[in-house]
Design an enzyme around this catalytic site. Structure first.
Site, PDB file in Angstrom:
ATOM      1  N   HIS A 227       0.862  -1.182   0.000  1.00  0.00           N
ATOM      2  CA  HIS A 227       0.000   0.000   0.000  1.00  0.00           C
ATOM      3  C   HIS A 227       0.896   1.229   0.000  1.00  0.00           C
ATOM      4  O   HIS A 227       1.863   1.292   0.754  1.00  0.00           O
ATOM      5  CB  HIS A 227      -0.916   0.013   1.232  1.00  0.00           C
ATOM      6  CG  HIS A 227      -2.071   0.947   1.056  1.00  0.00           C
ATOM      7  ND1 HIS A 227      -1.931   2.304   1.086  1.00  0.00           N
ATOM      8  CD2 HIS A 227      -3.378   0.705   0.807  1.00  0.00           C
ATOM      9  CE1 HIS A 227      -3.114   2.872   0.861  1.00  0.00           C
ATOM     10  NE2 HIS A 227      -4.007   1.917   0.697  1.00  0.00           N
ATOM     11  N   ARG A 273      -2.095   1.153  -7.306  1.00  0.00           N
ATOM     12  CA  ARG A 273      -1.266   1.117  -6.093  1.00  0.00           C
ATOM     13  C   ARG A 273       0.209   0.858  -6.371  1.00  0.00           C
ATOM     14  O   ARG A 273       1.074   1.465  -5.750  1.00  0.00           O
ATOM     15  CB  ARG A 273      -1.769   0.001  -5.172  1.00  0.00           C
ATOM     16  CG  ARG A 273      -2.997   0.406  -4.463  1.00  0.00           C
ATOM     17  CD  ARG A 273      -3.432  -0.601  -3.458  1.00  0.00           C
ATOM     18  NE  ARG A 273      -4.596  -0.011  -2.807  1.00  0.00           N
ATOM     19  CZ  ARG A 273      -5.395  -0.651  -1.996  1.00  0.00           C
ATOM     20  NH1 ARG A 273      -5.177  -1.915  -1.711  1.00  0.00           N
ATOM     21  NH2 ARG A 273      -6.418  -0.042  -1.452  1.00  0.00           N
ATOM     22  N   HIS A 334       0.810  -4.995   2.240  1.00  0.00           N
ATOM     23  CA  HIS A 334      -0.617  -4.814   2.508  1.00  0.00           C
ATOM     24  C   HIS A 334      -1.468  -6.035   2.175  1.00  0.00           C
ATOM     25  O   HIS A 334      -2.349  -6.407   2.947  1.00  0.00           O
ATOM     26  CB  HIS A 334      -1.095  -3.620   1.686  1.00  0.00           C
ATOM     27  CG  HIS A 334      -2.494  -3.199   1.973  1.00  0.00           C
ATOM     28  ND1 HIS A 334      -2.914  -2.845   3.237  1.00  0.00           N
ATOM     29  CD2 HIS A 334      -3.578  -3.057   1.155  1.00  0.00           C
ATOM     30  CE1 HIS A 334      -4.193  -2.508   3.200  1.00  0.00           C
ATOM     31  NE2 HIS A 334      -4.626  -2.641   1.957  1.00  0.00           N
ATOM     32  N   ARG A 369      -4.146  -6.057  -7.115  1.00  0.00           N
ATOM     33  CA  ARG A 369      -5.555  -5.968  -6.709  1.00  0.00           C
ATOM     34  C   ARG A 369      -6.077  -4.543  -6.842  1.00  0.00           C
ATOM     35  O   ARG A 369      -5.429  -3.596  -6.401  1.00  0.00           O
ATOM     36  CB  ARG A 369      -5.688  -6.416  -5.255  1.00  0.00           C
ATOM     37  CG  ARG A 369      -7.078  -6.260  -4.681  1.00  0.00           C
ATOM     38  CD  ARG A 369      -7.118  -6.745  -3.246  1.00  0.00           C
ATOM     39  NE  ARG A 369      -6.406  -5.875  -2.348  1.00  0.00           N
ATOM     40  CZ  ARG A 369      -6.983  -5.063  -1.471  1.00  0.00           C
ATOM     41  NH1 ARG A 369      -8.291  -5.013  -1.378  1.00  0.00           N
ATOM     42  NH2 ARG A 369      -6.257  -4.312  -0.666  1.00  0.00           N
TER      43      ARG A 369
HETATM   44  C1  LIG Z   1      -5.309  -1.965   7.170  1.00  0.00           C
HETATM   45  C2  LIG Z   1      -6.079  -2.692   6.098  1.00  0.00           C
HETATM   46  C3  LIG Z   1      -7.041  -2.026   5.348  1.00  0.00           C
HETATM   47  C4  LIG Z   1      -7.756  -2.704   4.361  1.00  0.00           C
HETATM   48  N1  LIG Z   1      -8.745  -2.048   3.679  1.00  0.00           N
HETATM   49  C5  LIG Z   1      -9.519  -2.745   2.809  1.00  0.00           C
HETATM   50  C6  LIG Z   1     -10.650  -2.141   2.195  1.00  0.00           C
HETATM   51  O1  LIG Z   1     -10.946  -0.974   2.430  1.00  0.00           O
HETATM   52  N2  LIG Z   1     -11.396  -2.899   1.349  1.00  0.00           N
HETATM   53  C7  LIG Z   1     -11.106  -4.195   1.057  1.00  0.00           C
HETATM   54  O2  LIG Z   1     -11.825  -4.850   0.274  1.00  0.00           O
HETATM   55  N3  LIG Z   1     -10.044  -4.793   1.643  1.00  0.00           N
HETATM   56  C8  LIG Z   1      -9.271  -4.106   2.516  1.00  0.00           C
HETATM   57  N4  LIG Z   1      -8.209  -4.724   3.110  1.00  0.00           N
HETATM   58  C9  LIG Z   1      -7.970  -6.150   2.847  1.00  0.00           C
HETATM   59  C10 LIG Z   1      -9.034  -6.952   3.568  1.00  0.00           C
HETATM   60  O3  LIG Z   1      -9.290  -6.383   4.824  1.00  0.00           O
HETATM   61  C11 LIG Z   1      -8.605  -8.379   3.775  1.00  0.00           C
HETATM   62  O4  LIG Z   1      -8.101  -8.924   2.583  1.00  0.00           O
HETATM   63  C12 LIG Z   1      -9.787  -9.216   4.214  1.00  0.00           C
HETATM   64  O5  LIG Z   1     -10.393  -8.626   5.345  1.00  0.00           O
HETATM   65  C13 LIG Z   1      -9.302 -10.605   4.530  1.00  0.00           C
HETATM   66  O6  LIG Z   1     -10.331 -11.313   5.146  1.00  0.00           O
HETATM   67  P1  LIG Z   1     -10.077 -12.823   5.582  1.00  0.00           P
HETATM   68  O7  LIG Z   1     -11.282 -13.240   6.304  1.00  0.00           O
HETATM   69  O8  LIG Z   1      -9.605 -13.574   4.412  1.00  0.00           O
HETATM   70  O9  LIG Z   1      -8.811 -12.721   6.572  1.00  0.00           O
HETATM   71  P2  LIG Z   1      -8.697 -12.065   8.021  1.00  0.00           P
HETATM   72  O10 LIG Z   1      -9.711 -11.023   8.235  1.00  0.00           O
HETATM   73  O11 LIG Z   1      -7.284 -11.653   8.186  1.00  0.00           O
HETATM   74  O12 LIG Z   1      -9.001 -13.281   8.994  1.00  0.00           O
HETATM   75  C14 LIG Z   1      -8.145 -14.392   9.078  1.00  0.00           C
HETATM   76  C15 LIG Z   1      -8.579 -15.228  10.269  1.00  0.00           C
HETATM   77  O13 LIG Z   1      -7.899 -16.468  10.273  1.00  0.00           O
HETATM   78  C16 LIG Z   1      -7.419 -16.758  11.587  1.00  0.00           C
HETATM   79  N5  LIG Z   1      -6.281 -17.684  11.453  1.00  0.00           N
HETATM   80  C17 LIG Z   1      -5.168 -17.534  10.694  1.00  0.00           C
HETATM   81  N6  LIG Z   1      -4.380 -18.620  10.800  1.00  0.00           N
HETATM   82  C18 LIG Z   1      -5.006 -19.486  11.636  1.00  0.00           C
HETATM   83  C19 LIG Z   1      -4.696 -20.773  12.149  1.00  0.00           C
HETATM   84  N7  LIG Z   1      -3.563 -21.417  11.832  1.00  0.00           N
HETATM   85  N8  LIG Z   1      -5.557 -21.359  12.999  1.00  0.00           N
HETATM   86  C20 LIG Z   1      -6.698 -20.740  13.364  1.00  0.00           C
HETATM   87  N9  LIG Z   1      -7.046 -19.503  12.910  1.00  0.00           N
HETATM   88  C21 LIG Z   1      -6.212 -18.896  12.062  1.00  0.00           C
HETATM   89  C22 LIG Z   1      -7.085 -15.379  12.123  1.00  0.00           C
HETATM   90  O14 LIG Z   1      -6.944 -15.390  13.513  1.00  0.00           O
HETATM   91  C23 LIG Z   1      -8.286 -14.591  11.612  1.00  0.00           C
HETATM   92  O15 LIG Z   1      -9.398 -14.795  12.441  1.00  0.00           O
HETATM   93  C24 LIG Z   1      -7.476  -4.061   4.102  1.00  0.00           C
HETATM   94  C25 LIG Z   1      -6.494  -4.727   4.847  1.00  0.00           C
HETATM   95  C26 LIG Z   1      -5.811  -4.063   5.834  1.00  0.00           C
HETATM   96  C27 LIG Z   1      -4.766  -4.785   6.628  1.00  0.00           C
END
Ligand SMILES: Cc1cc2nc3c(=O)[nH]c(=O)nc-3n(C[C@H](O)[C@H](O)[C@H](O)COP(=O)(O)OP(=O)(O)OC[C@H]3O[C@@H](n4cnc5c(N)ncnc54)[C@H](O)[C@@H]3O)c2cc1C
Length: 514
Positions: A227, A273, A334, A369
């Protein structure tokens, strides 16, 4: 051994949303390594993209996504994404996510590389937090079982199909096994690979490491998005300054006050980006500074404080009033574009194993992305996993084909010398310095050798930090080897020694244990 229809690993948007759909089809267990709301999702600020505006269309959303992906998007997956996105937004509204409105309609804002305002947001710049809290409340109020502080450590396979998961109870250190019909990895990204990262501490590439170790195919691992604008203040974590600040009119200046983005790209401050991140690196080098600045002082302060209350407050707490002063920023790791290779139904090449969210690679992001496309990707493909299972149409021997692919296994590397296991910060520094925004053959080769040696030096993991370090090192090896193999520059992958795209490389690198 406890038996479930579905086990979902992770409780970000991907895990929670998929679990809420899965409970309509059977028993569900969510395993999550921290508390339910520990995830990247809750930090998402800018919003979520869907073509619901008057002047928008799925076709326009498709074109913007394809353009950002720099020749490597899976066109079928993108078509599905843009067509199904509006329906998935309706799901979130029905679950109770309080999107911001304007004159009674959902408000839409602009972000970099989108051709029209298309980004829905909640609480101004607290979109992810509102989504996470709304979904986790729904899960808690349902019959879905949630095991917190429970780390998935190994995927169990019987006769070629997934049969369950082994997990470590981080509170008692006991190991347990759970069996299931379908295992859905929703473990998020791997931003903790890098010294400067917007990601939360959970982002340690666990899903990628678990899947790879089980024989799943990984794809596009060399594409890691940086980012352009994370707060750069000594001793302060690189808090994200959302792209939406530039979407509302904020501009980037170097330390000498020069508004530099028009020198690099016709889209100026709203260029993709990767372009903005590299331009900032060049400007920092040119001016000998470790930062540039976002200038939002010309925007009406009421707009800034109502659209970005979270950013405004965070900066104020650190002595910067963004309505009056410049905000020091620099790029930070990011988003992991690559990941576990899935087809458009979330299936991997292993029967019974699905992946969704940042840990998966559906092909919609290609080499880069488009902002705000990741949370919508989660919803569209999470829904498709459950549609596939409802139809009873899961593939028994899934083959996942993404056009032109080349297959590799991790190369054997000679350990240069006896080397001791690294700390997390040593690993992060290596990655930032050698596998970062601008790489080349030499930096990548050095990193690859060191990572391979570190991997050999690791003792058997026994607790959460040691499992995470081991997963990060494996993930780092996969990112580095793929970056070495791709001898061109494309999207987020920039090689100083081969700075142009090559038509020969309009293909995907697939890594598996072989
Ligand atoms: C600061 C920031 C801003 C962002 N802004 C945007 C935005 O505005 N719009 C957008 O579309 N995207 C945005 N993104 C990207 C987006 O937030 C993420 O890609 C998305 O939320 C990922 O969701 P997820 O459920 O895949 O992963 P996460 O939300 O990261 O969840 C992963 C989960 O897996 C669990 N986990 C991991 N490994 C294990 C394991 N071995 N055993 C048990 N549990 C485990 C973790 O504890 C967590 O609960 C942003 C990201 C960041 C960091």
């Amino acid at each position: 051994m406890n038996q479930y229809d579905f086990i979902i690993v992770g409780s970000g948007i991907a895990g929670l949303y998929t679990a809420l759909l899965a409970k309509e089809q059977g028993s569900v267990l969510i395993i999550t390594k921290g508390s339910i709301d520990d995830c990247n999702t809750k930090y998402a600020q800018g919003g979520i993209a869907a073509a619901i505006g008057k002047n928008d269309s799925p076709e326009l959303h498709y074109r913007d996504t394809i353009a950002a992906g720099d020749g490597l998007c899976d066109e079928e997956a993108v078509r599905i994404l843009v067509d199904e996105a509006p329906g998935r937004i309706t799901d979130l509204v029905n679950f109770g996510v309080p999107f911001d409105t304007l004159n009674g309609k959902i408000a839409l804002t602009m972000e970099a590389a989108h051709s029209v305002p298309r980004i829905l947001h909640a609480g101004g710049d607290a979109t992810g937090e509102h989504i996470e809290v709304t979904l986790s409340r729904k899960v808690r109020a349902s019959r879905i079982q949630v095991l917190e502080d429970c780390l998935a450590t190994e995927i169990l396979v019987e006769r070629g199909s997934v049969s369950g998961i082994r997990a470590l109870d981080c509170r008692t250190s006991s190991v347990e096994e759970f069996s299931c019909r379908s295992l859905i990895l929703a473990t998020g990204g791997a931003g903790q690979l890098y010294k400067f990262s917007t990601n939360s501490e959970i982002a340690t590439g666990d899903g990628v490491a678990l899947a790879y170790s089980t024989g799943a195919e990984l794809i596009d691992m060399e594409f890691f998005q940086f980012h352009p604008t994370a707060l750069r203040l000594p001793g302060v974590t690189p808090f994200l300054i959302s792209e939406a600040v530039r979407g509302e009119g904020g501009i980037l200046r170097n330390v000498e006050g020069h508004h530099f983005m028009p020198d690099y790209a016709s889209e100026g401050d709203l260029a993709p980006r990767d372009v903005v991140a590299r331009s900032i690196v060049y400007e920092m080098k040119k001016t000998g500074s470790d930062r540039v600045f976002i200038d939002a002082t010309h925007l009406p302060s009421s707009v800034t404080t109502t659209r970005f209350p979270h950013i405004y407050r965070f900066c104020l707490d650190h002595g910067i009033d963004i309505t009056k002063g410049l905000v020091p920023v620099a790029p930070a790791a990011h988003y992991m574009m690559g990941g576990i290779k899935t087809n458009t139904w979330g299936e991997t090449n292993i029967a019974g194993l699905f992946a969704v969210g940042e840990t998966a690679c559906t092909g919609v992001h290609g080499a880069n992305r488009l902002a705000s496309n990741s949370m919508i990707e989660v919803l569209v493909f999470g829904n498709r996993i459950m549609e596939r299972i409802a139809e009873g149409a899961e593939t028994e021997e899934p083959t996942v084909n993404r056009g032109v692919e080349v297959n590799y296994t991790l190369s054997q590397r000679q350990a240069p010398k006896k080397i001791s296991a690294p700390s997390l910060s040593t690993l992060q520094k290596l990655h930032w310095d050698r596998v970062g925004i601008i790489r080349d053959r030499e930096s990548l080769s050095q990193a690859a050798d060191t990572l391979a040696a570190w991997q050999q030096s690791l003792p058997q993991p026994a607790d959460r930090p040691s499992y995470e370090l081991s997963n990060l090192i494996l993930c780092g090896r996969l990112v580095t080897e793929a970056a070495l193999i791709r001898e061109e520059s494309r999207g987020a992958h920039f090689r100083a020694d081969c700075p142009y795209s090559s038509s020969q490389w309009q293909r995907h690198i697939v890594l598996s244990k072989g």
